[in-house]
Design a protein around this motif. Structure first.
Motif, PDB file in Angstrom:
ATOM      1  N   LEU A  64      -4.372  19.738  -2.150  1.00  0.00           N
ATOM      2  CA  LEU A  64      -4.703  20.043  -0.762  1.00  0.00           C
ATOM      3  C   LEU A  64      -5.850  19.196  -0.243  1.00  0.00           C
ATOM      4  O   LEU A  64      -5.924  18.884   0.921  1.00  0.00           O
ATOM      5  CB  LEU A  64      -5.096  21.524  -0.664  1.00  0.00           C
ATOM      6  CG  LEU A  64      -4.016  22.523  -1.067  1.00  0.00           C
ATOM      7  CD1 LEU A  64      -4.623  23.871  -1.369  1.00  0.00           C
ATOM      8  CD2 LEU A  64      -2.997  22.651   0.041  1.00  0.00           C
ATOM      9  N   VAL A  65      -6.720  18.830  -1.152  1.00  0.00           N
ATOM     10  CA  VAL A  65      -7.910  18.084  -0.731  1.00  0.00           C
ATOM     11  C   VAL A  65      -7.682  16.607  -1.041  1.00  0.00           C
ATOM     12  O   VAL A  65      -8.180  16.086  -2.005  1.00  0.00           O
ATOM     13  CB  VAL A  65      -9.159  18.573  -1.469  1.00  0.00           C
ATOM     14  CG1 VAL A  65     -10.416  17.994  -0.845  1.00  0.00           C
ATOM     15  CG2 VAL A  65      -9.203  20.061  -1.447  1.00  0.00           C
ATOM     16  N   GLU A 107     -20.989  14.150   4.927  1.00  0.00           N
ATOM     17  CA  GLU A 107     -19.605  13.898   5.304  1.00  0.00           C
ATOM     18  C   GLU A 107     -18.827  15.199   5.256  1.00  0.00           C
ATOM     19  O   GLU A 107     -19.127  16.090   4.478  1.00  0.00           O
ATOM     20  CB  GLU A 107     -18.974  12.908   4.331  1.00  0.00           C
ATOM     21  CG  GLU A 107     -19.490  11.511   4.531  1.00  0.00           C
ATOM     22  CD  GLU A 107     -18.799  10.578   3.565  1.00  0.00           C
ATOM     23  OE1 GLU A 107     -19.208  10.570   2.401  1.00  0.00           O
ATOM     24  OE2 GLU A 107     -17.865   9.895   3.977  1.00  0.00           O
ATOM     25  N   VAL A 108     -17.824  15.264   6.100  1.00  0.00           N
ATOM     26  CA  VAL A 108     -17.014  16.479   6.159  1.00  0.00           C
ATOM     27  C   VAL A 108     -15.705  16.239   5.426  1.00  0.00           C
ATOM     28  O   VAL A 108     -15.064  15.219   5.598  1.00  0.00           O
ATOM     29  CB  VAL A 108     -16.700  16.842   7.633  1.00  0.00           C
ATOM     30  CG1 VAL A 108     -15.792  18.054   7.688  1.00  0.00           C
ATOM     31  CG2 VAL A 108     -17.982  17.095   8.381  1.00  0.00           C
ATOM     32  N   LEU A 109     -15.342  17.172   4.573  1.00  0.00           N
ATOM     33  CA  LEU A 109     -14.025  17.091   3.932  1.00  0.00           C
ATOM     34  C   LEU A 109     -13.041  17.813   4.837  1.00  0.00           C
ATOM     35  O   LEU A 109     -13.112  19.020   4.998  1.00  0.00           O
ATOM     36  CB  LEU A 109     -14.055  17.775   2.563  1.00  0.00           C
ATOM     37  CG  LEU A 109     -14.647  16.964   1.431  1.00  0.00           C
ATOM     38  CD1 LEU A 109     -14.772  17.830   0.216  1.00  0.00           C
ATOM     39  CD2 LEU A 109     -13.792  15.753   1.118  1.00  0.00           C
ATOM     40  N   GLU A 110     -12.170  17.061   5.448  1.00  0.00           N
ATOM     41  CA  GLU A 110     -11.202  17.649   6.371  1.00  0.00           C
ATOM     42  C   GLU A 110     -10.037  18.201   5.557  1.00  0.00           C
ATOM     43  O   GLU A 110      -9.367  17.474   4.846  1.00  0.00           O
ATOM     44  CB  GLU A 110     -10.714  16.560   7.326  1.00  0.00           C
ATOM     45  CG  GLU A 110      -9.657  17.005   8.296  1.00  0.00           C
ATOM     46  CD  GLU A 110     -10.156  18.078   9.256  1.00  0.00           C
ATOM     47  OE1 GLU A 110     -11.157  17.834   9.911  1.00  0.00           O
ATOM     48  OE2 GLU A 110      -9.523  19.136   9.319  1.00  0.00           O
ATOM     49  N   LEU A 111      -9.804  19.506   5.648  1.00  0.00           N
ATOM     50  CA  LEU A 111      -8.774  20.115   4.809  1.00  0.00           C
ATOM     51  C   LEU A 111      -7.574  20.601   5.598  1.00  0.00           C
ATOM     52  O   LEU A 111      -6.754  21.336   5.087  1.00  0.00           O
ATOM     53  CB  LEU A 111      -9.385  21.277   4.030  1.00  0.00           C
ATOM     54  CG  LEU A 111     -10.506  20.878   3.099  1.00  0.00           C
ATOM     55  CD1 LEU A 111     -11.150  22.096   2.503  1.00  0.00           C
ATOM     56  CD2 LEU A 111      -9.993  19.985   2.004  1.00  0.00           C
TER      57      LEU A 111
ATOM     58  N   LEU B  20     -14.258  18.091  -8.747  1.00  0.00           N
ATOM     59  CA  LEU B  20     -14.472  19.534  -8.912  1.00  0.00           C
ATOM     60  C   LEU B  20     -13.424  20.338  -8.135  1.00  0.00           C
ATOM     61  O   LEU B  20     -12.845  21.295  -8.640  1.00  0.00           O
ATOM     62  CB  LEU B  20     -15.872  19.864  -8.390  1.00  0.00           C
ATOM     63  CG  LEU B  20     -16.579  21.068  -8.957  1.00  0.00           C
ATOM     64  CD1 LEU B  20     -16.743  20.944 -10.454  1.00  0.00           C
ATOM     65  CD2 LEU B  20     -17.954  21.208  -8.314  1.00  0.00           C
ATOM     66  N   LEU B  21     -13.170  19.910  -6.912  1.00  0.00           N
ATOM     67  CA  LEU B  21     -12.204  20.626  -6.074  1.00  0.00           C
ATOM     68  C   LEU B  21     -10.802  20.519  -6.666  1.00  0.00           C
ATOM     69  O   LEU B  21     -10.043  21.489  -6.670  1.00  0.00           O
ATOM     70  CB  LEU B  21     -12.207  20.069  -4.640  1.00  0.00           C
ATOM     71  CG  LEU B  21     -13.507  20.200  -3.855  1.00  0.00           C
ATOM     72  CD1 LEU B  21     -13.309  19.770  -2.414  1.00  0.00           C
ATOM     73  CD2 LEU B  21     -14.031  21.638  -3.874  1.00  0.00           C
ATOM     74  N   ARG B  22     -10.475  19.333  -7.167  1.00  0.00           N
ATOM     75  CA  ARG B  22      -9.137  19.154  -7.766  1.00  0.00           C
ATOM     76  C   ARG B  22      -8.980  20.043  -8.998  1.00  0.00           C
ATOM     77  O   ARG B  22      -7.932  20.611  -9.245  1.00  0.00           O
ATOM     78  CB  ARG B  22      -8.916  17.702  -8.164  1.00  0.00           C
ATOM     79  CG  ARG B  22      -8.598  16.857  -6.983  1.00  0.00           C
ATOM     80  CD  ARG B  22      -7.780  15.638  -7.354  1.00  0.00           C
ATOM     81  NE  ARG B  22      -7.433  14.933  -6.145  1.00  0.00           N
ATOM     82  CZ  ARG B  22      -8.269  14.097  -5.536  1.00  0.00           C
ATOM     83  NH1 ARG B  22      -9.442  13.846  -6.045  1.00  0.00           N
ATOM     84  NH2 ARG B  22      -7.905  13.506  -4.423  1.00  0.00           N
ATOM     85  N   GLU B  23     -10.057  20.130  -9.750  1.00  0.00           N
ATOM     86  CA  GLU B  23      -9.998  20.928 -10.974  1.00  0.00           C
ATOM     87  C   GLU B  23      -9.858  22.424 -10.659  1.00  0.00           C
ATOM     88  O   GLU B  23      -9.162  23.150 -11.350  1.00  0.00           O
ATOM     89  CB  GLU B  23     -11.276  20.681 -11.777  1.00  0.00           C
ATOM     90  CG  GLU B  23     -11.210  21.268 -13.160  1.00  0.00           C
ATOM     91  CD  GLU B  23     -12.468  20.999 -13.952  1.00  0.00           C
ATOM     92  OE1 GLU B  23     -13.056  19.909 -13.803  1.00  0.00           O
ATOM     93  OE2 GLU B  23     -12.857  21.884 -14.716  1.00  0.00           O
ATOM     94  N   TRP B  24     -10.520  22.850  -9.605  1.00  0.00           N
ATOM     95  CA  TRP B  24     -10.535  24.269  -9.280  1.00  0.00           C
ATOM     96  C   TRP B  24      -9.362  24.730  -8.435  1.00  0.00           C
ATOM     97  O   TRP B  24      -9.072  25.914  -8.358  1.00  0.00           O
ATOM     98  CB  TRP B  24     -11.859  24.626  -8.606  1.00  0.00           C
ATOM     99  CG  TRP B  24     -12.876  24.913  -9.646  1.00  0.00           C
ATOM    100  CD1 TRP B  24     -13.556  24.002 -10.409  1.00  0.00           C
ATOM    101  CD2 TRP B  24     -13.283  26.194 -10.111  1.00  0.00           C
ATOM    102  NE1 TRP B  24     -14.370  24.639 -11.302  1.00  0.00           N
ATOM    103  CE2 TRP B  24     -14.222  25.991 -11.140  1.00  0.00           C
ATOM    104  CE3 TRP B  24     -12.947  27.497  -9.755  1.00  0.00           C
ATOM    105  CZ2 TRP B  24     -14.824  27.045 -11.816  1.00  0.00           C
ATOM    106  CZ3 TRP B  24     -13.551  28.548 -10.422  1.00  0.00           C
ATOM    107  CH2 TRP B  24     -14.481  28.308 -11.445  1.00  0.00           C
ATOM    108  N   LEU B  50     -11.898  25.874  -0.867  1.00  0.00           N
ATOM    109  CA  LEU B  50     -12.306  24.515  -1.240  1.00  0.00           C
ATOM    110  C   LEU B  50     -13.193  23.900  -0.167  1.00  0.00           C
ATOM    111  O   LEU B  50     -14.163  23.201  -0.462  1.00  0.00           O
ATOM    112  CB  LEU B  50     -11.071  23.631  -1.474  1.00  0.00           C
ATOM    113  CG  LEU B  50     -10.180  24.020  -2.656  1.00  0.00           C
ATOM    114  CD1 LEU B  50      -9.008  23.063  -2.776  1.00  0.00           C
ATOM    115  CD2 LEU B  50     -10.949  24.055  -3.956  1.00  0.00           C
ATOM    116  N   PHE B  51     -12.847  24.183   1.066  1.00  0.00           N
ATOM    117  CA  PHE B  51     -13.649  23.660   2.174  1.00  0.00           C
ATOM    118  C   PHE B  51     -15.074  24.223   2.105  1.00  0.00           C
ATOM    119  O   PHE B  51     -16.057  23.483   2.185  1.00  0.00           O
ATOM    120  CB  PHE B  51     -12.996  24.027   3.507  1.00  0.00           C
ATOM    121  CG  PHE B  51     -13.771  23.565   4.697  1.00  0.00           C
ATOM    122  CD1 PHE B  51     -13.790  22.221   5.053  1.00  0.00           C
ATOM    123  CD2 PHE B  51     -14.502  24.460   5.451  1.00  0.00           C
ATOM    124  CE1 PHE B  51     -14.524  21.783   6.133  1.00  0.00           C
ATOM    125  CE2 PHE B  51     -15.242  24.034   6.538  1.00  0.00           C
ATOM    126  CZ  PHE B  51     -15.251  22.687   6.896  1.00  0.00           C
TER     127      PHE B  51
END
Lengths: 138, 170
Positions: A64-65, A107-111, B20-24, B50-51
């Protein structure tokens, strides 16, 4: 009459291996004479066995990210700059100040999520608040 | 997951945050899926968690409490979905689920949310009683008491469903 609520808690500690030696000894002494708690223990162990099937992992959807999209602050600042030029305002005094004000510090992570409302109060225990920071500085 | 990665992510290192986000992601998704019983809602919750983690990790005080922190956020997001839907979330049992697994899933979803979440946190995620108390912001005694009744209720619902499906055992 025995305090069964106390032993219920101890049974939970026992079935999860989180009981101290003293409490375990006390519980085992009690169980040897209490059929009700023995039956509770049997049911808890059965339930644990059943719950173990819930541990199976299911494939999650594609990552998703993936996308990193920064908010177009620079474009916004540039537009502002052009507008100021257009209106012929003093560049050194106004432009720099305004452009700096629009610079993002992270920075913003746009999800692609529709709603980004955050309830930060719920996690306040995990963050250093401004007050705490100030106290530390003092 | 290494402690070092969390520290790097906390400092704002982009690669560490992404790793970290990918792992979680799978862990959060699986937890939300099992709690809500619906893949779409589970995806929404995962994205939101995650956000929040990516935005707020710089303020994380205890590196060792990272997983507790992530699950506090996850529980918060799940509760929001629960409130929005007013408990009208249809259960979707995974198509690959076996007989026992399907019945266990259905039994879990017949439990009230406070019992369901405590079973998942303990049995699936393996948190200690102390950690669950922190995640849910409740006393340890309440965790134990809820676990006791939740496990008994799970067993009871499972036996009821089994009886409905196959009749009373001879």
């Amino acid at each position: 009459m025995a305090d069964h609520s106390k032993y219920k808690e101890m049974l939970v500690e026992f079935v999860y291996g989180e009981i101290s030696r003293e409490r375990e000894e006390e519980l085992l002494r009690h169980i040897s004479t209490c059929s009700e708690c023995r039956e509770d223990l049997r049911q808890l162990l059965q339930a644990r066995d059943l719950a173990s099937v819930l541990r199976k992992k299911y494939p999650s959807p594609p990552v998703l990210v993936e996308e990193r999209v920064a908010f177009p602050w620079a474009a916004l600042a540039f537009l502002l700059f052009l507008l100021l030029l257009f209106f012929n305002l003093p560049r050194n005094e106004v432009n720099k100040e305004k452009i700096q004000a629009y610079q993002p510090s992270w920075e913003v992570l746009e999800l692609k999520s529709p709603d980004f409302s955050l309830v930060l109060d719920d996690f306040k225990d995990y963050f250093v608040t401004e007050d705490e920071k100030n106290k530390t500085r003092r | 997951m290494s402690k070092e990665m969390i520290i790097r992510a906390r400092k704002g290192e982009r690669k560490a945050v992404e790793a970290l986000l990918r792992e979680w992601q799978p862990r959060i998704y699986n937890f939300a899926l099992k709690h809500l019983g619906n893949p779409d809602d589970a995806s929404d919750v995962t994205q939101q968690v995650l956000f929040t983690v990516s935005r707020k990790i710089s303020g994380l005080r205890e590196v060792g409490a990272f997983s507790v922190w992530v699950f506090s956020i996850t529980m918060n997001e799940i509760r929001k979905v629960w409130e929005e839907r007013r408990r009208e979330i249809p259960l979707q049992v995974p198509s690959s689920a076996g007989e026992r697994e399907g019945l266990a899933f259905a039994a879990l979803h017949l439990l009230p949310p406070h019992q369901r979440e405590i079973i998942l946190l303990k049995e699936v995620e393996g948190f200690s009683i102390k950690e669950i108390a922190r995640i849910l912001s409740i006393p340890e005694g309440t965790v134990k008491s809820r676990l006791f009744y939740a496990l008994k209720a799970l067993r009871e619902q499972y036996l009821k469903l089994k009886e409905e499906a196959y009749g009373r055992p001879q």
